[in-house]
Design an enzyme around this catalytic site. Structure first.
Site, short mmCIF file in Angstrom:
data_model
loop_
_atom_site.label_atom_id
_atom_site.label_comp_id
_atom_site.label_asym_id
_atom_site.label_seq_id
_atom_site.Cartn_x
_atom_site.Cartn_y
_atom_site.Cartn_z
CE1 TYR A 194 0.13 -1.88 9.39
CE2 TYR A 194 0.21 0.47 9.83
CZ TYR A 194 -0.44 -0.62 9.30
OH TYR A 194 -1.65 -0.46 8.67
CE LYS A 200 -3.61 1.45 6.62
NZ LYS A 200 -4.59 1.29 5.54
P1 NAD Z 1 -7.45 -7.58 2.72
O1 NAD Z 1 -6.18 -8.18 2.24
O2 NAD Z 1 -8.64 -8.44 2.77
O3 NAD Z 1 -7.80 -6.26 1.89
C1 NAD Z 1 -6.82 -5.46 1.27
C2 NAD Z 1 -7.32 -5.21 -0.12
O4 NAD Z 1 -6.48 -4.31 -0.84
C3 NAD Z 1 -7.39 -6.52 -0.95
O5 NAD Z 1 -8.70 -6.70 -1.44
C4 NAD Z 1 -6.43 -6.24 -2.07
O6 NAD Z 1 -6.81 -6.88 -3.28
C5 NAD Z 1 -6.56 -4.73 -2.18
N1 NAD Z 1 -5.53 -4.16 -3.03
C6 NAD Z 1 -4.18 -4.21 -2.88
N2 NAD Z 1 -3.58 -3.62 -3.94
C7 NAD Z 1 -4.57 -3.18 -4.76
C8 NAD Z 1 -4.61 -2.51 -6.01
N3 NAD Z 1 -3.47 -2.15 -6.65
N4 NAD Z 1 -5.81 -2.22 -6.56
C9 NAD Z 1 -6.96 -2.56 -5.94
N5 NAD Z 1 -6.99 -3.20 -4.75
C10 NAD Z 1 -5.80 -3.52 -4.18
O7 NAD Z 1 -7.10 -7.01 4.17
P2 NAD Z 1 -7.91 -6.01 5.14
O8 NAD Z 1 -7.26 -6.16 6.45
O9 NAD Z 1 -9.36 -6.24 4.99
O10 NAD Z 1 -7.52 -4.58 4.58
C11 NAD Z 1 -8.46 -3.58 4.26
C12 NAD Z 1 -7.99 -2.24 4.81
O11 NAD Z 1 -8.09 -2.27 6.23
C13 NAD Z 1 -6.54 -1.89 4.49
O12 NAD Z 1 -6.44 -0.51 4.23
C14 NAD Z 1 -5.83 -2.22 5.78
O13 NAD Z 1 -4.62 -1.50 5.95
C15 NAD Z 1 -6.90 -1.75 6.76
N6 NAD Z 1 -6.72 -2.22 8.14
C16 NAD Z 1 -6.57 -3.55 8.42
C17 NAD Z 1 -6.40 -3.95 9.73
C18 NAD Z 1 -6.18 -5.39 10.06
O14 NAD Z 1 -5.70 -5.69 11.15
N7 NAD Z 1 -6.55 -6.32 9.19
C19 NAD Z 1 -6.40 -3.00 10.76
C20 NAD Z 1 -6.59 -1.65 10.46
C21 NAD Z 1 -6.74 -1.27 9.14
#
Ligand code: NAD
Length: 262
Positions: A155, A162
């Site tokens: 990570y 984070k």
């Molecule tokens: P996802 O890939 O669907 O979403 C991530 C989003 O970030 C995408 O829509 C992407 O287009 C956007 N993004 C990246 N660079 C960008 C930029 N320059 N401008 C605008 N948007 C941008 O994946 P997700 O898992 O739904 O992620 C959403 C959030 O949840 C993130 O912060 C991720 O770290 C967090 N998260 C995810 C998990 C998991 O296991 N999936 C767990 C905890 C937290």
């Protein structure tokens, strides 16, 4: 009972139907919110627009959050469309794939900068840009992960980002508090999304998660959506600066149940 009727919500970070942003958008829709969606750029437009259409959402705007200019433009458009805003969801993170494998000390300067800029500073900048539009009682939220607190293999720089995101949540909660505006983070357990696919060894970690989490259940985008509704609604009116876990209890465990002792 609909908890978000009369509230205007903007959700940033919709990439596809697996996105946490989509789980949150659907939950907000079920609870009667007026919703606007933002996606990262033209490449994602073809996925974001049909999803928005399926819920009758007509505010769908592209915004690369590494650009102050684009953030300001979306805020302008949101002002014209909604007038005031009650809810902002920041569901955005980015790090180069090669930073999410191998040792953390190999992180490049540019990789570090980019991860912090897109995954952390963008939440600060969005809050800055939307501050004039926020109604009293508004709720801002972001998405974080356990790798902020404890070491999660691969990570790497995203864990450090984070940690900064969670600290930013507390600082902003303090800033916005006197205006009656709340800022919180949801710490979600692993979900198979586009962003998660970039983390080395994610699949194996995802499989082990269920064995270790007290509830023995995977996390879904609907689970996160439910907590987002709570944080967006007046039910959480006196909660700010917090990290709320949606992780089947994983974070409370020190040593796994099935710890191999031979
Ligand atoms: P996802 O890939 O669907 O979403 C991530 C989003 O970030 C995408 O829509 C992407 O287009 C956007 N993004 C990246 N660079 C960008 C930029 N320059 N401008 C605008 N948007 C941008 O994946 P997700 O898992 O739904 O992620 C959403 C959030 O949840 C993130 O912060 C991720 O770290 C967090 N998260 C995810 C998990 C998991 O296991 N999936 C767990 C905890 C937290």
């Amino acid at each position: 009972m609909k908890l978000l009727e009369g509230k205007n919500a903007l959700v940033f970070g919709l990439a596809n139907k697996r996105s946490i942003a989509w789980g949150i958008t659907q939950a907000f829709h079920e609870h009667g919110a007026n919703i606007g969606i933002s996606y990262a750029g033209e490449v994602l437009k073809k996925r974001a627009v049909p999803l928005a259409d399926s819920l009758g959402i007509d505010f769908v705007e592209s915004c690369d959050v590494s650009s102050d200019e684009q953030i300001a433009q979306v805020a302008e458009k949101a002002k014209a469309h909604f007038g005031e805003i009650d809810i902002i969801v920041h569901a955005i993170a980015f790090a180069n794939r090669d930073e999410l494998t191998g040792p953390y000390y190999d992180t490049s300067r540019e990789g570090f900068r980019m991860a912090m800029d897109i995954s952390v500073y963008s939440f600060v900048r969005l809050s800055h840009a939307f501050q004039p539009l926020l109604r009293k009682g508004a709720s801002l939220m972001t998405l974080t992960y356990y790798g902020a607190e404890k070491v999660v293999p691969s990570y790497n720089v995203m864990g450090v980002a984070k940690a900064a995101l969670e600290a930013s949540t507390r600082y902003m909660a303090r800033d916005f508090g006197p205006q009656g505006i709340r800022v919180n983070a949801i710490s979600a357990g692993p979900i198979r999304t586009l962003a998660a696919a970039g983390v080395g060894g994610f699949k194996a970690m995802h499989r082990k998660f269920v064995d270790m989490a007290p509830l023995r259940q995977e996390i879904t985008i609907e689970d996160v959506g439910g907590t987002a509704v709570y944080l967006a609604s007046d039910l959480s009116a006196k909660t700010t600066g917090e990290v709320i876990y949606v992780d089947s209890g994983y974070n409370i465990i020190g040593i796994p149940e099935n710890f191999d002792d031979d």
